[in-house]
Design a protein around this motif. Structure first.
Motif, short mmCIF file in Angstrom:
data_model
loop_
_atom_site.label_atom_id
_atom_site.label_comp_id
_atom_site.label_asym_id
_atom_site.label_seq_id
_atom_site.Cartn_x
_atom_site.Cartn_y
_atom_site.Cartn_z
N GLY A 1 -64.15 -50.17 37.70
CA GLY A 1 -64.61 -50.27 39.03
C GLY A 1 -65.79 -49.72 38.62
O GLY A 1 -66.89 -50.24 39.89
N VAL A 2 -66.53 -49.09 37.67
CA VAL A 2 -68.10 -48.58 38.09
C VAL A 2 -69.20 -49.35 36.99
O VAL A 2 -69.85 -49.44 37.69
CB VAL A 2 -67.63 -47.21 37.78
CG1 VAL A 2 -68.80 -46.56 37.56
CG2 VAL A 2 -67.10 -46.41 38.58
N LEU A 3 -69.10 -49.17 35.51
CA LEU A 3 -69.68 -49.38 34.24
C LEU A 3 -69.12 -50.20 33.55
O LEU A 3 -67.90 -50.14 32.77
CB LEU A 3 -69.95 -48.10 34.24
CG LEU A 3 -71.01 -49.12 32.42
CD1 LEU A 3 -72.31 -49.40 33.49
CD2 LEU A 3 -71.33 -47.88 32.05
N PRO A 4 -69.02 -52.22 33.76
CA PRO A 4 -68.42 -52.92 33.21
C PRO A 4 -68.81 -52.58 31.37
O PRO A 4 -70.34 -52.02 30.54
CB PRO A 4 -70.03 -54.55 33.48
CG PRO A 4 -70.22 -54.13 34.60
CD PRO A 4 -70.47 -52.50 34.56
N THR A 5 -68.54 -52.98 30.57
CA THR A 5 -68.35 -52.92 28.92
C THR A 5 -69.54 -53.54 28.24
O THR A 5 -70.93 -53.00 27.32
CB THR A 5 -67.01 -52.86 28.58
OG1 THR A 5 -66.04 -52.49 28.85
CG2 THR A 5 -66.91 -52.57 26.51
N ALA A 6 -69.57 -54.95 29.05
CA ALA A 6 -70.98 -55.03 28.33
C ALA A 6 -72.72 -55.01 28.51
O ALA A 6 -73.45 -54.67 28.04
CB ALA A 6 -71.11 -56.80 28.93
N VAL A 7 -72.42 -53.54 29.74
CA VAL A 7 -73.92 -52.91 29.95
C VAL A 7 -74.39 -52.16 29.23
O VAL A 7 -74.75 -51.17 29.89
CB VAL A 7 -73.95 -53.09 31.87
CG1 VAL A 7 -74.64 -54.60 31.64
CG2 VAL A 7 -73.02 -52.27 32.30
#
Length: 532
Positions: free
Chosen positions: A460-466
């Motif tokens: 919910g905080v940091l997507p893997t893609a970024v």
């Protein structure tokens, strides 16, 4: 963003983690078994228990060395392949890793040397303390690693600072007592104990089938069966706790594990069998067991478990809220100093900041989330659904094997109590062929835990893609190939060393043989050549 880099970075970390996790569970379990065996030696004075401890210690040492070699590379990857992740959460994630290295790993590594080289230089009690220190160090290492991993699954005790663009600790005690981390720790170490118990059980069964080292094998099987039964039962109970916590903190993961597309009336049924179809958003030929999933997931008869489609709709709402947070964040950063921040931007970020990570899901489709179209928002919301079929089947393989381990260790526990471990040769064959199965179950558990978290590197905080580093795809592909080849070679070397040590067998001292003859327990061994 180049998605090839994301896919390759994910694949590299997954492969290195899967390789590493072949060594970790066996290390955790064997360390405790060694401590138990040496405790019996110190209490009884029977030399055969010392020889048992030294023999299984050789296998532990081989596995420990390989675990260290593969584990070091994993930590380097955070800086090499996931540099933005390291920047974003380094203040939080780095602390447990540093404590693990300083307090746990160094403790374990130091006393490993005393374990191997202190037999003739230390008292019985002193050496036993060193052996238990190895066991505690191994488990402390797992604790701190899983505190870090548990925070990624449930990021408590922290807050996002819009001035530094980083997550920062605001309550380290909450990080340490994270319920997800605690549940993962006890579940993971219990799984490791089961792996080691089945390993010792299978190797000992092979000795009985070959007529070699019978007294040592029977004692090892007795310890392994008792320890393994308790551990495998614990895995089931503690796994239930992990499932319950997923209902609170990772609803999408739980829905994907069950291939639950629609929200069902409480209590939800358990899908015992079926073929999930993510494109059609349904499970074909599903066989349901009424009420079971509701009882496991909520421990009540009245609480609903939301389905994938409902959770996707909620993700759309959270993305819309996150866009507001993203817009407010840009205004805050443009203000320069705290005194110049517009009041409306502060209030907007306070209201919507918890959903900022959902806005970052749009980075796959548009540079500025504020310019996203409704279609892009819908696609990003569907990205919150992890791969359903791999999760569905990995979970069922893990659970099915767990039930088998309970039956197998329970059977040998009864046989050991009746002193008839070698009466049923077919059961010994089953034990030998079962050695790889707990490793498979552990790998399936890792897949459920980590693949089920996607698309988040921090839930919910940091997507893997970024979160990846700004590397070329060719660079990541090259290191992926190198690591895969290197780890494969290391795995082959380990199994060759283990098999060589097992075929050679324990070195029984004259004191041990004399003690066995005096007690009438000595069985002349078959020669190793004949046993092959």
């Amino acid at each position: 963003m180049d998605l090839d880099i994301v896919a390759l970075s994910r694949l590299q970390f997954a492969l290195t983690a899967l390789y590493h996790f072949l060594f970790v569970p066996l290390t955790l379990g064997l360390s405790i078994l060694l401590a138990i065996m040496e405790t019996v030696y110190v209490m009884t004075g029977r030399p055969i228990w010392r020889d048992m401890t030294k023999f299984w210690g050789i296998l532990f040492g081989i596995n420990f060395a390989m675990g260290v070699a593969t584990g070091v590379v994993m930590e380097f990857q955070f800086g090499m392949n996931w540099s933005y992740y390291s920047h974003y959460v380094g203040d939080i994630f780095g602390a447990p890793l540093a404590i693990e290295a300083l307090m746990a790993f160094f403790l374990e590594a130091t006393f490993v040397g005393l374990f191997f080289f202190g037999w003739e230089r230390m008292s019985k009690v002193g050496h036993l303390v060193a052996t238990w220190a190895v066991a505690l160090g191994s488990n402390f290492s797992a604790l701190w690693i899983l505190i870090a991993n548990g925070w990624m699954q449930n990021p408590v005790g922290s807050a996002f600072n819009p001035q530094t663009m980083r997550m920062e600790v605001d309550n380290f005690f909450e990080v340490l007592t994270n319920p997800v981390a605690q549940a993962k720790f006890v579940h993971t170490v219990s799984a490791g104990y089961t792996v080691a118990a089945l390993f010792v059980l299978g190797v000992s069964a092979w000795y009985l089938l070959k007529g070699r080292h019978i007294e040592l094998a029977k004692r090892s099987m007795t310890v392994a069966a008792s320890f393994g039964l308790a551990a495998s039962l614990s895995v089931v109970v503690l796994g239930d706790e992990s499932g319950y916590l997923s209902t609170e903190h990772q609803k999408m993961k739980l829905a994907a594990i069950e291939a639950m597309w629609e929200t069902e009336p409480a209590p939800a049924a358990f899908t015992a069998f079926g073929f999930p179809d993510q494109e059609a958003r349904e499970t074909h030929f599903a066989v349901h067991i009424p009420w079971v999933m509701g009882l496991i997931g909520t421990r009540s008869l009245t609480t609903e478990i939301p389905g994938i489609i409902e959770l996707q709709k909620k993700a759309e709402q959270r993305i819309a809220s996150g866009i507001n947070a993203y817009d407010a964040l840009q205004k805050i950063r443009a203000a320069g100093s705290t005194a110049n921040i517009p009041q409306d931007a502060k209030l907007t970020f306070q209201a919507h900041g918890g959903n900022l990570g959902y806005a970052l899901l749009l980075k796959r489709y548009v540079d500025d989330p504020r310019k996203a179209t409704p279609e892009q928002i819908t696609k990003a919301a569907w990205d919150t659904v992890p791969p359903v079929a791999p999760l569905y089947w990995s979970f069922r393989v893990m659970v099915g094997l767990g039930i088998f381990f309970i039956l197998l260790t329970g059977t040998f526990f009864v046989l050991s109590a009746r002193r008839s471990l070698d009466k049923h040769r077919w059961l010994l064959h089953v034990a030998v062929w079962s050695i790889p199965l707990p490793f498979l179950a552990a790998e399936c558990g890792w897949i459920v835990a980590e693949l089920g978290r996607q698309p988040w590197v921090i839930e919910g905080v940091l997507p893997t893609a970024v979160a990846v580093s700004n590397l070329g795809a060719s660079t990541v592909l090259l290191t992926l190939v190198i690591y895969t080849l290197l780890y494969t070679v290391l795995l082959i070397i380990e199994w060759k060393l283990l098999l060589k040590a097992i075929r050679k067998g324990p070195e029984l001292r004259a004191e041990t043989i004399a003690d066995a003859r005096r007690r009438g327990n000595w069985t002349p061994p078959v020669s190793p050549a004949g046993a092959e």
